[in-house]
Design an enzyme around this catalytic site. Structure first.
Site, PDB file in Angstrom:
ATOM      1  N   HIS A 251       0.838  -1.196   0.000  1.00  0.00           N
ATOM      2  CA  HIS A 251       0.000   0.000   0.000  1.00  0.00           C
ATOM      3  C   HIS A 251       0.877   1.252   0.000  1.00  0.00           C
ATOM      4  O   HIS A 251       2.053   1.195   0.385  1.00  0.00           O
ATOM      5  CB  HIS A 251      -0.879   0.061   1.257  1.00  0.00           C
TER       6      HIS A 251
ATOM      7  N   CYS B  78      -2.007   0.651  10.035  1.00  0.00           N
ATOM      8  CA  CYS B  78      -3.145  -0.141   9.572  1.00  0.00           C
ATOM      9  C   CYS B  78      -3.880  -0.860  10.685  1.00  0.00           C
ATOM     10  O   CYS B  78      -4.934  -1.458  10.456  1.00  0.00           O
ATOM     11  CB  CYS B  78      -2.718  -1.119   8.480  1.00  0.00           C
TER      12      CYS B  78
END
Length: 258
Positions: free
Chosen positions: A163, A248
């Protein structure tokens, strides 16, 4: 002082089966991961964050990485459509949680895919990683929801990591930090600071000049301390085996109350 709230989700029984894309699979110690998660949540509590546990999604191995399921801007929540099909059932519980907190709720629709870990907010600029998990339609839908609210959306290529926020995050003054071998185009960021360790690219802003980062990046912690930041570290080694990082494991809702 504005209230600071964060969504978290306890690691499930299938954590060790989580997806791995850019690194070799390693054995995950589920008991140790649970302890590390508790310590991470305690670090948030210790710096004034009230946490809300999202309902478990025990059939979804990656559900602890709750950031990927929603993007927040002000009081508006965009429920994502994760790029990995196995993660799409994770979003229902998060939708319920943000709605209960009074957020306005929007959704990413097929054919769009968007992971929250691909979105980095720096002020009113939303950098969105266009790569393996987020596609062009997802970027377009993000833009359609948030640009009318005053956001500026900037697409950034991502090819070297899972990501965008696996490669870069931002300091309180807006400087973007990253480990150069993991960043596709650092020149896209107006202010960029290279850090010496891969896991050093990930910081959570706890408030003021205080940063939360992984214990696996001591050189970066020293660098940031020398620059005047207060650094709090958490051992999240079991989650790092699954390409997870400090960002995250929670969704920070500071924008709701600012």
């Amino acid at each position: 002082m504005p209230s600071k709230k964060a969504l978290v989700r306890r690691p499930g029984p299938r954590l060790a089966e989580g997806l791995v894309t850019h690194r070799e699979r390693e054995k995950v110690d589920a008991e140790l991961a649970a302890e590390q998660w508790e310590a991470y949540v305690a670090a948030l509590h210790g710096h004034g964050w009230e946490t809300f546990e999202v309902e478990p999604a025990d059939d979804c191995p990656d559900s602890v990485f709750v950031e990927d399921t929603v993007v927040m801007y002000r009081n508006v929540a965009l429920i994502t459509r994760p790029g990995a099909e196995s993660r799409r059932e994770e979003t229902a519980g998060v939708e319920e949680a943000v709605a209960a907190l009074g957020c306005s709720v929007n959704w990413v629709w097929e054919p769009g895919t968007l992971d929250g870990g691909d979105v980095l907010k720096v002020g009113d600029t939303l950098y969105v990683g266009r790569g393996g998990r987020t596609n062009a339609a997802g970027v377009q839908q993000l833009r359609a929801v948030f640009e009318p609210l005053g956001a500026r959306v900037v697409a950034v290529p991502v090819s070297r990591v899972l990501h965008l926020k696996s490669a870069v995050t931002a300091l309180p003054d807006g400087t973007v930090i990253g480990h150069i071998p993991q960043v596709d185009r650092p020149a896209l960021f107006p202010r960029f600071l290279a850090v010496p360790e891969e896991s050093g690219a990930h910081v959570v802003l706890l408030g003021g000049s205080t940063l939360l980062m992984a214990a696996s990046a001591p050189q970066t912690a020293e660098l940031l301390t020398d620059l005047g930041f207060e650094v709090v570290t958490a051992d999240i080694g079991e989650f790092e085996k699954l390409e997870g990082c400090v960002t995250c494991l929670s969704v920070r809702l500071r924008e709701l109350y600012a």
